[in-house]
Design a protein around this motif. Sequence first.
Motif, PDB file in Angstrom:
ATOM      1  N   CYS A 902      -3.024   1.724   6.451  1.00 48.28           N
ATOM      2  CA  CYS A 902      -2.805   1.477   5.020  1.00 48.28           C
ATOM      3  C   CYS A 902      -1.741   2.532   4.337  1.00 48.28           C
ATOM      4  O   CYS A 902      -1.590   2.505   3.267  1.00 48.28           O
ATOM      5  CB  CYS A 902      -4.281   1.748   4.340  1.00 48.28           C
ATOM      6  N   TYR A 903      -1.149   3.245   5.126  1.00 50.65           N
ATOM      7  CA  TYR A 903      -0.264   3.987   4.589  1.00 50.65           C
ATOM      8  C   TYR A 903       1.256   3.646   5.040  1.00 50.65           C
ATOM      9  O   TYR A 903       1.522   3.034   6.291  1.00 50.65           O
ATOM     10  CB  TYR A 903       0.052   5.613   4.917  1.00 50.65           C
ATOM     11  N   PRO A 904       2.293   3.544   4.222  1.00 50.10           N
ATOM     12  CA  PRO A 904       3.497   2.743   4.609  1.00 50.10           C
ATOM     13  C   PRO A 904       4.233   3.481   5.836  1.00 50.10           C
ATOM     14  O   PRO A 904       4.618   2.777   6.865  1.00 50.10           O
ATOM     15  CB  PRO A 904       4.442   3.035   3.429  1.00 50.10           C
ATOM     16  N   GLY A 947      -1.814  -7.079  -1.084  1.00 49.58           N
ATOM     17  CA  GLY A 947      -0.529  -7.001  -1.801  1.00 49.58           C
ATOM     18  C   GLY A 947       0.261  -8.244  -1.893  1.00 49.58           C
ATOM     19  O   GLY A 947       1.096  -8.653  -2.628  1.00 49.58           O
ATOM     20  N   LYS A 977      -2.854   2.323  -2.259  1.00 49.59           N
ATOM     21  CA  LYS A 977      -1.890   1.391  -2.677  1.00 49.59           C
ATOM     22  C   LYS A 977      -1.764   0.332  -1.522  1.00 49.59           C
ATOM     23  O   LYS A 977      -1.751   0.572  -0.263  1.00 49.59           O
ATOM     24  CB  LYS A 977      -0.633   1.996  -3.012  1.00 49.59           C
ATOM     25  N   CYS A 979       0.197  -2.087   1.066  1.00 51.23           N
ATOM     26  CA  CYS A 979       1.172  -2.008   1.825  1.00 51.23           C
ATOM     27  C   CYS A 979       1.320  -3.014   2.661  1.00 51.23           C
ATOM     28  O   CYS A 979       0.854  -2.640   4.151  1.00 51.23           O
ATOM     29  CB  CYS A 979       1.534  -0.489   2.299  1.00 51.23           C
ATOM     30  N   SER A 981       2.210  -5.998   5.414  1.00 54.59           N
ATOM     31  CA  SER A 981       3.145  -5.707   6.677  1.00 54.59           C
ATOM     32  C   SER A 981       3.582  -7.230   7.125  1.00 54.59           C
ATOM     33  O   SER A 981       2.828  -8.080   7.847  1.00 54.59           O
ATOM     34  CB  SER A 981       2.324  -5.270   7.988  1.00 54.59           C
TER      35      SER A 981
END
Lengths: 1311, 433
Positions: A902-904, A947, A977, A979, A981
């Motif tokens: 969940c983190y870019p 997203g 937030k 992100c 994929s």
Amino acid sequence: MAESKKAAAASTSSASSGNNTRDSRELCRDTSPNTHPNAEHVRRSSRSPVAIDAAVSDGGSEDKYTSEILSHVFENPRSSSPVEGATGAAPSRKSLRLQTLEAHISSCLKEVSDKEMKSNMTAPSPEIGRLGPPECCFDIITNVGTIIVDPDRLGISSHSNFSSIKASCCVYEGKWVYELMLGSKGVMQLGWCTSNCRFSQEEGVGDTRDSYAYDGSRLRKWNVRTKRYGEPWMSGDVISCAIDCDEGTITFYRNGVSMGEAFSSVRVGAGYAYFPAVSLSFAEQVHANFGSLPLRYPIEGYRPLQSPCSVEVAQAELLFTYLHNLLPKMLEDDQFERRHASAQKGDYPQVPLTEQRSHQATLTLIASHVFQRLAPLLKIPYVIEMCLVKFLLGLCDHHDWRAEQLYVNKLLDLIWMLLQEPEIRDCMEHLMISLLNGYRFHSFHPEFKYPKMFLALTLAVLRHQKSRRHLLTYILFDRVKFPVFMHIKPPDDANMARLIPNVWWDKNLKKDDDDEDEEDSPPEAQPETPEEKLNKKKYMLSCDRLSERVEELESMQVELLKCLLINKDSIEGKTSRDCFLEKLKIFLKENSGFSRAQMAQSCALPVSLCFFHRLVQALRFFWDDFCSTDTNFLPSSEAFTPIQCFWSDSRDYFEFLRCGGLMSHLNRQLGGEVNRAQGIEVQEDGKVVKKAMMALKDTAASVGEDYPRLEMPSGNSLQDLLDAVVLLYHIAAHKQLGKMCALRESMQDFITNLQDTETKLSECPEDLLEVRNHLENARNVFLEKITEQARQIVWVNRIIYSPNKQKDMVWLMKVVLKTVEKASKYQKLFQYVPEFYIETAVNTFNALRNYLHPTTSFHAIPDLPNILSRYASFLVDHFFDSRIVSNDLKDTLVQALACFTCYPDTLKILEDLPMDRRISMIQSLISPYENRSWAHTNWILVRIWKGCGFGYRYRFLPNLIPHKAQPTEFSYVSLQKPCPSQEFQSLLAKILLDEEARSTKFLDSLMNQLNWSFSEFVGIIQEIQTLASRTESLLLESRQIKICAACFEISVCLLRILEMVATIAPQVFTDWSRPSAELFLKRLMQLLSQIMSRVTMKDGAFESTVALPIQGLDSVTFYPILTVTVGIMAQLIVRCGGSSQEKATRSLLRDSGFSVDSLKFVLGMAPSVTTATTTTTTTTMTTTAEKEKDKDKDKEKKKADKVFSFKKFDDISQEEIEDVEKLLSYLSNQQSTLTAEEENVREEDLCTICYANPQQTVFVPCGHRTCRTCITQQLLSKKECFFCIATITRLNDLKGRQILREYFQPAPQKK
Amino acid sequence: MVVTDSLLFPPSAMMKVRVTNMSGVDAVAEVGRDWTCDKVKLSLEHLLDRPASLTGLGSDAMKNSLHYKLVLVRCGKTLSNDLSIGQQGVKDNDELLLLKKRPDVPCIGTDRQREDKKVADIATIRKATAHLVKKHHEQPEEEASSSLDFQSELRRILISLIEASQRILCLNPEAAKIFQQAEEMLNEAPARKNGLAESSVKQLTDMGFPENRARKALLLNQQSVMSAMDWLLTNESDPNIDQPLPGQEEPEPEVTEGEEGMTQGTEGSSDDQLVGATGGAEGPRFKNILETIRAFQRREFRPNPRALQNLLEMGFAEKEAIHALRVSRNSQDAACDWLLSDRKEKPESVDQGLDVNSPVYKAILANPSVQLGLNSPRCLLAFLQMLENPISASQWLNDPETGPLLMQISRIYHSEKFTPFCPGGGTDTTEIS
């Protein structure tokens, strides 16, 4: 004599004494005897002796040297220049000879003790005003609750919630004091009580009429009632409890500073006598000093309960003066001998016996006379602390602590030579206790002088080989808590304020640390005023100074450990390191337990964390040291634990779980494999044959076939130590790291709130006085708190989360990762890896990423991409690893992977993994689990999607007051937030389309799960509704609420995944050439319409639950579930178009549960009364609603505001709204045409299972009929006829053609 | 024995060593490498400090030698008797010291068992202290802390907190949303409780019960149809069954009254000095949330019918009885106490917060975590809910955000009130009991 000793001890200006010829030599020295004698070597060289007396020896039998030394040591302690005598021929005036030495010492000692007695005579007799045995300790029969009492009966710790104990002595007249050294800082009531007081589990000291107590945890004083009193205490404080029985007052002191009179009207007089007494809550520890040791903070006018042994002290002090004179001589002689020996280079000593005794013999002989009298005194703890420790501290140079402390060493040599066995044991134990107490309970010094002094001395003592071995074997760990030496006590708030007078904090806090990468300079950065700049500079400077000092202490501690880890001092086959490891293992075992008894005894977490870091340092030092000598060994930066260590018995010092279960189980299962991997064969007669190593190398293929060759020699003590370090991190250090994080978070909280308040204040209109007052008050409160925290945080930022500590953590993470990577190659044998290795890998990553970062930036880790990539591979390889049996552990891994996605930046790492890893990750993600909840892997899939979905871009659910998430890693992460994929989405689509079997199983279990979770949810909200309509006040079980919320969240999550599938691979639903597509589409539509109608039902359970203010159910709202259901419909019907549109529409409209009204609901349109499926309740309610309408139009208007509609949410785009509108109009149109069609179907042609579709299939051989959907669903699990349980061998359509062949082909993957 | 040993094993390698006793008397002796210490000591009899009279017999000499030990100077090692001196590293030309052994005296006071018995008992204390003058005995026996009604105190605290919180929050950009939500919460509750569920009444009337009885039964049985039915069946023969419940007529006008009060409250506040010129368009609305609550509560309060009936039967006037029940929140016993006592607490005071100058109030507002809470809309919501429905406190106590705050407040309150007793699970109770 005593006086002269005192003078010597006190003299700092001994140069002034020059009243006789001998004393004139004093002129050469300007240091007191208490300063370090080494220094005198240097000073001496610049000055020369002034006068030298003629050498006259009148003791005929004595040689010159002996009498010289004798007179130097004994005759005039004041002129005790240790070095002078050796150069000049010092004469003796009196005839002091060895023969008379014993008598001489005796008479001197008598003189001293007489004097001491005399001075004692003037003081009140110790017995007046006091009752009880001369030696005061805790009286175990008075114990209430469970208290563990140390053998000395002075240290106690509580094992029950609240326990109390009294001392054995009481006082009734005069002023008395005793001290308590705090081993913990929780709730304790310390004070005095009378013998009338009866304590219980509820009532402790201070809770009864005649007891009085202070509690520094709650800041209260207690005497039946309680009032605010005192300062907060910390572990390591010394609390003095003083009572004045004449005036009837009680005062408490913290570290020697009075906290004011606590009680002024204590009942005293006839019948009243007060006992020291304490009450402790669970796991609290104190150590009392009633006078058996010197009071740390004597209080003028107050006496300890146990009279000090002043006579013994005076005698010991005199004897130490002699030793002080003697030691330099002995050292000098040693050096002479050494030089001599090195010159000779021969077998030492080859010197033939001369006429005279050697100097060494003479000196030893003299020392033996001193020890003859000193030894019995060295058993008394009071004397040890008062004299021996003080003397040793004088000998030890703590400034140059790295140097060899020759004097300390020599004294210990003498102790070991001249003390007898039992004497040594007592002496060493009390010495160590004194050192630890000195280290732990020292008073504050801005330069950390006291801890440094005591550490230096401890180091010097441990460097002495014999002492080290004895202490390791019997004392450290066993009698004292050695790890405490590894801890550094943070100064309390008051002292922190002295260290850091200027306070500064970062006003431009970044609220989200993930924004950091994107915005390096926050736009609204406030410019700093010059004043602030100056403040910051000063603040930083004092922080630097503090960390410098602490770092020096830390390096001393590492040195101490290195000393204990020496591996070259083998005695009887055991080295110090072996002993240390043995004790360390026991320590770990004792601290890993979670039972209450163990908790009370276990080592405090901050101590364990410090211990961990020092151990890492010491280990790496020795590892690299060893590596340089052994080529088989890797440097510490590449260290790991080879797999064979895990199956060796030495590791199994207690039963911790392995990946594959318990060790005993693994041995049964995999014993043979282990032998194979090791190249060992067990022959039939039980003989073990080990294939020669050479042969092994030649036939590498024969072993290497299954297993890679074993690396790194096993059985090395360093590897044992490495293992212990990992375990220590696992059981204690990690927890503490996490705890520290709370302070940083709370400070950030206060800072944001302060800024918030300040903004409000600036905006606040002048005339809102009340508001202003409140805001100003709030601002002041915040400011004060932040100032305090800004000082506390220094310790966290500079010491606990410092870059150095980060290095340790990174190293540990690499070690663990490498261990697992290597072990993973050994197939089943991987199961031997302890679970805690896997957990540590995850924990270290979390610590680096969430705890240490942002204080010490995560991104500053060297070689980060490589580490992250390895970590990612580790997660991907093992989160679905069947070799790991524990579900908890798997959950941990899945959660860790979820965090990663969940983190870019971390997602990028996953996307960059090699293709096969990525594919296997997706495959594992969609593999349905047996016997376990599915939620966790779903979370990961959802992350990939979040997203991209319909109205799915939120961080917090809209319309919900955002509240602080708990800082657990998992829930914190779900608020990140989005992100999405693309990479993984397309990969997933590919797998779903290409791998028929896999995707069928996946979708089937997905929908089963959804069905289950949503019905579960509906069940609970219906219960809530019934409850709510009945009772006036709603009382719900919190567990049920949690389940309810979880089921809702899971349902939404599963729906989101269906949305993803429908978007990226709609073919699985709409391409009906795929065997189960039609079925899945029908099931999907069925689920969607059910959910829609349940949720949007007027006055249904959902609506009433949402309306109720139920704490814990605030995430249950319309928005999340309606967006996703509508989103799927819109995707399949509006966006896909073509045949998909038609098929989906048909399936949806055919479903009996579907109603267009639910679609109208989401757009905020009131249902048309005619089409509504009306139940009795709704009619009554609508009528009442209408009544209300007539009654009050305003209310209706308010209601209109409350009507749910997608249009009210910013999170839903205009495009999406349009899609919904299109969907609605299209479906309304289609519905009318379809209902017309449906009527054509005759009832007898309907499938008897679902009564929704016409019969379409005929079973062979039994000939029963159903619709296609029903039988396809049945075939997913079994091939049985619904009606006669006959096994179906094929399916025909109504015209006799075989259909759904796929289900009757032999499944090759199964066998 | 020793002598025979040496005869059996003739000295092989002899060494020359110097032995010195504590008086400094030296002797150079020839000793065997395989000798034990005892043997060396015996051979050095003349160095032992014992009276000559004892040296005659070998056995005495041996006894005497037990008081001595040998120390090897070169290594600083005490030689043990178990190994031969050669094995212990003694070499030719070494120096040995012959030192006296000290008797092993137990450390002072190791004999604790005996001393424990010396702990003074009451009689001893009386005897020892008989001569002393009593001091500080005149002070009155401290009463156990008065049983303060924590519930009503909690109410006051909550009201104070809400007041403070809304002041602090009213300048929040999100204030409108927050206050709206709070108001909704309050207004929704009555909608839910508004009267009896007509369906339940219908169910009962369908069974054949008269409507007035059905309504009464439902009121008395918390709207549960099943219990109402049971009640109707058991009380069928009760002559009073058709009598309306006391207070039943009253609430109706009160509702409207209350509602008027509420609307008046909202409107009336526009004259409030707080609003002023710059209050902003929505300004006045936020500030009245507490007014809304009060109005709501006045309106909302329904006396427990049974309790009220019982009180009326005791002979209290209905109005007073209702007030009493309000003050005591429908506890019949507490209401009775209140009616019998001198009625310290005026009904109005129920809706008032703490005294702004009281130490409790000051201490609570000086606490940083409380201030944090006041700034959090969620906590405001919690306070409001707890005020409205005290039972919900248990849920908020379990909440990770509000729980610690509530504990903190309870702790501050109790420490300032000087009561050791702490309901609500504060640390005090958990640790002591």
